[in-house]
Write a protein that holds these residues in place. Sequence first.
Motif, short mmCIF file in Angstrom:
data_model
loop_
_atom_site.label_atom_id
_atom_site.label_comp_id
_atom_site.label_asym_id
_atom_site.label_seq_id
_atom_site.Cartn_x
_atom_site.Cartn_y
_atom_site.Cartn_z
N ASN A 103 0.70 -1.57 0.06
CA ASN A 103 -0.01 0.11 0.17
C ASN A 103 1.15 1.57 -0.04
O ASN A 103 1.67 1.39 0.84
CB ASN A 103 -1.12 -0.04 1.32
N ASP A 104 0.51 2.12 -0.78
CA ASP A 104 0.91 3.64 -0.74
C ASP A 104 -0.19 4.29 -0.36
O ASP A 104 -1.09 4.79 -0.76
CB ASP A 104 1.25 4.28 -2.20
N THR A 105 -0.30 4.70 1.21
CA THR A 105 -1.45 5.09 1.98
C THR A 105 -1.87 6.53 1.50
O THR A 105 -2.85 6.86 1.39
CB THR A 105 -1.23 4.76 3.45
N VAL A 106 -0.79 7.34 1.42
CA VAL A 106 -0.98 8.68 1.29
C VAL A 106 -1.79 8.74 -0.24
O VAL A 106 -2.59 9.89 -0.44
CB VAL A 106 0.24 9.57 1.44
N VAL A 120 -3.66 0.50 -3.42
CA VAL A 120 -3.07 -0.68 -3.25
C VAL A 120 -2.33 -1.04 -4.46
O VAL A 120 -3.15 -1.15 -5.46
CB VAL A 120 -4.01 -1.63 -2.83
N TYR A 121 -1.16 -1.58 -4.51
CA TYR A 121 -0.22 -2.00 -5.68
C TYR A 121 -0.23 -3.60 -5.78
O TYR A 121 -0.37 -4.11 -4.49
CB TYR A 121 1.23 -1.37 -5.58
N ARG A 122 -0.17 -4.07 -6.82
CA ARG A 122 0.03 -5.52 -7.12
C ARG A 122 1.36 -5.87 -7.78
O ARG A 122 1.37 -5.20 -8.79
CB ARG A 122 -1.25 -6.29 -7.47
N GLY A 125 6.32 -6.32 -12.49
CA GLY A 125 4.98 -6.08 -13.31
C GLY A 125 4.05 -5.18 -12.33
O GLY A 125 2.85 -5.52 -11.92
N LYS A 126 4.35 -4.30 -11.61
CA LYS A 126 3.67 -3.37 -10.64
C LYS A 126 2.39 -2.90 -11.29
O LYS A 126 2.35 -2.25 -12.46
CB LYS A 126 4.55 -2.29 -10.35
N GLN A 127 1.52 -2.97 -10.85
CA GLN A 127 0.02 -2.47 -11.11
C GLN A 127 -0.73 -1.90 -10.03
O GLN A 127 -0.71 -2.35 -8.87
CB GLN A 127 -0.85 -3.68 -11.80
N ALA A 128 -1.44 -0.86 -10.29
CA ALA A 128 -2.61 -0.45 -9.38
C ALA A 128 -3.49 -1.17 -9.38
O ALA A 128 -4.45 -1.05 -10.03
CB ALA A 128 -2.80 1.33 -9.74
N TRP A 129 -3.75 -2.05 -8.30
CA TRP A 129 -4.90 -2.95 -8.05
C TRP A 129 -6.14 -2.42 -7.75
O TRP A 129 -7.12 -2.62 -7.94
CB TRP A 129 -4.30 -3.88 -7.34
N LEU A 130 -5.98 -1.41 -6.51
CA LEU A 130 -7.12 -0.86 -6.04
C LEU A 130 -6.94 0.53 -5.44
O LEU A 130 -5.85 0.76 -4.99
CB LEU A 130 -7.78 -1.67 -4.78
N ARG A 131 -7.87 1.32 -6.02
CA ARG A 131 -7.88 2.87 -5.57
C ARG A 131 -9.07 3.21 -4.66
O ARG A 131 -10.20 2.85 -5.17
CB ARG A 131 -7.70 4.08 -6.44
N LEU A 132 -9.04 3.36 -3.28
CA LEU A 132 -10.16 3.80 -2.71
C LEU A 132 -10.99 5.12 -3.06
O LEU A 132 -10.29 6.01 -2.95
CB LEU A 132 -10.05 3.67 -1.08
#
Length: 311
Positions: free
Chosen positions: A181-184, A188-190, A202-209
């Motif tokens: 997680n990049d909290t700021v 959430v990266y995968r 293979g970094k991906q942005a998996w979830l943005r709240l």
Amino acid sequence: MTNAQPLAHSQQPSAFARPVVGSVACAQKAEAQLGEGLLWSQREQALYWVDILQRQLHRLDPASGEKRCWTFAEEISAVAERAHHPGLIVTLRRGFAWFDPAADTAPRYVHQPAQEPVGNRFNDGKCDAQGRFWAGSMDFDCVQPTGSLYRYDADGQCSLHESGFAVTNGPTWSGGYMYFNDTVQGCVYRYVFDPVRGTLSGKQAWLRLPPGDGVPDGMTTDALGRVWLAHWGGGCVTCHDPDTAQELARVAVPAAQVTNCAFGGDDLRTLFISSARVGLTPQALEAQPLAGSVFAARVDSPGLPASLFGG
């Protein structure tokens, strides 16, 4: 490391069943400034957790109700058990250290990354299934992107795998991936995780709240591979499909600043949840009298036992 690319979330129904979650209860009433670092000890059948800002390690035996607390000279943020030695590996402000609660002596540093800025401290972390301890650092003021992700191995080697975070949280693993997680930034990266080499790609942005739902904090994985995520400022823990990130369940917590979650209990079906009260106004504290406590909810399927350092 490749640049982060957004993950295309499926609009199809999740292949993962929605978990059945019982009501949330207070497992340990506390006034933690920054509760974190939940660890269920299989061999002790006890819960360890930390209050980072009060520099305390707590231990709760749910069966007997016994509580213990150790206060250190500096911040403690994450905890794992050692596989072949007594005691724990922990992260303190500047790096990795040994601490044996039974010996009741001061922690002893084993590694402090030289490149860490003076204004940083370590934050969340845990072991992978191969016994390597992954932990992230962060800016103490939660502003500058000076935090990094490290891997500390049983042979004493420490490697840096990612940088550029103001606040780090996680990681957790599911299938062939690691989540971090990049909290700021609220993301959430995968990463594709190589379990043999202990490397990421293979970094991906998996979830943005979405706005108003808090930001991602600590997380864990259950035995089915579902990802459970604490929402700082969102007053809840959510459960997600590890592939599509679809929300499967939401556990409301009577504290806004939810920090971490971990499975425990004799059958690993109790979800323990930590919280914080730092920065809350007197009015908010009056409305949230249990802020800073540890909570628990029963879940219909178990979590995974915490991996031990050293395999």
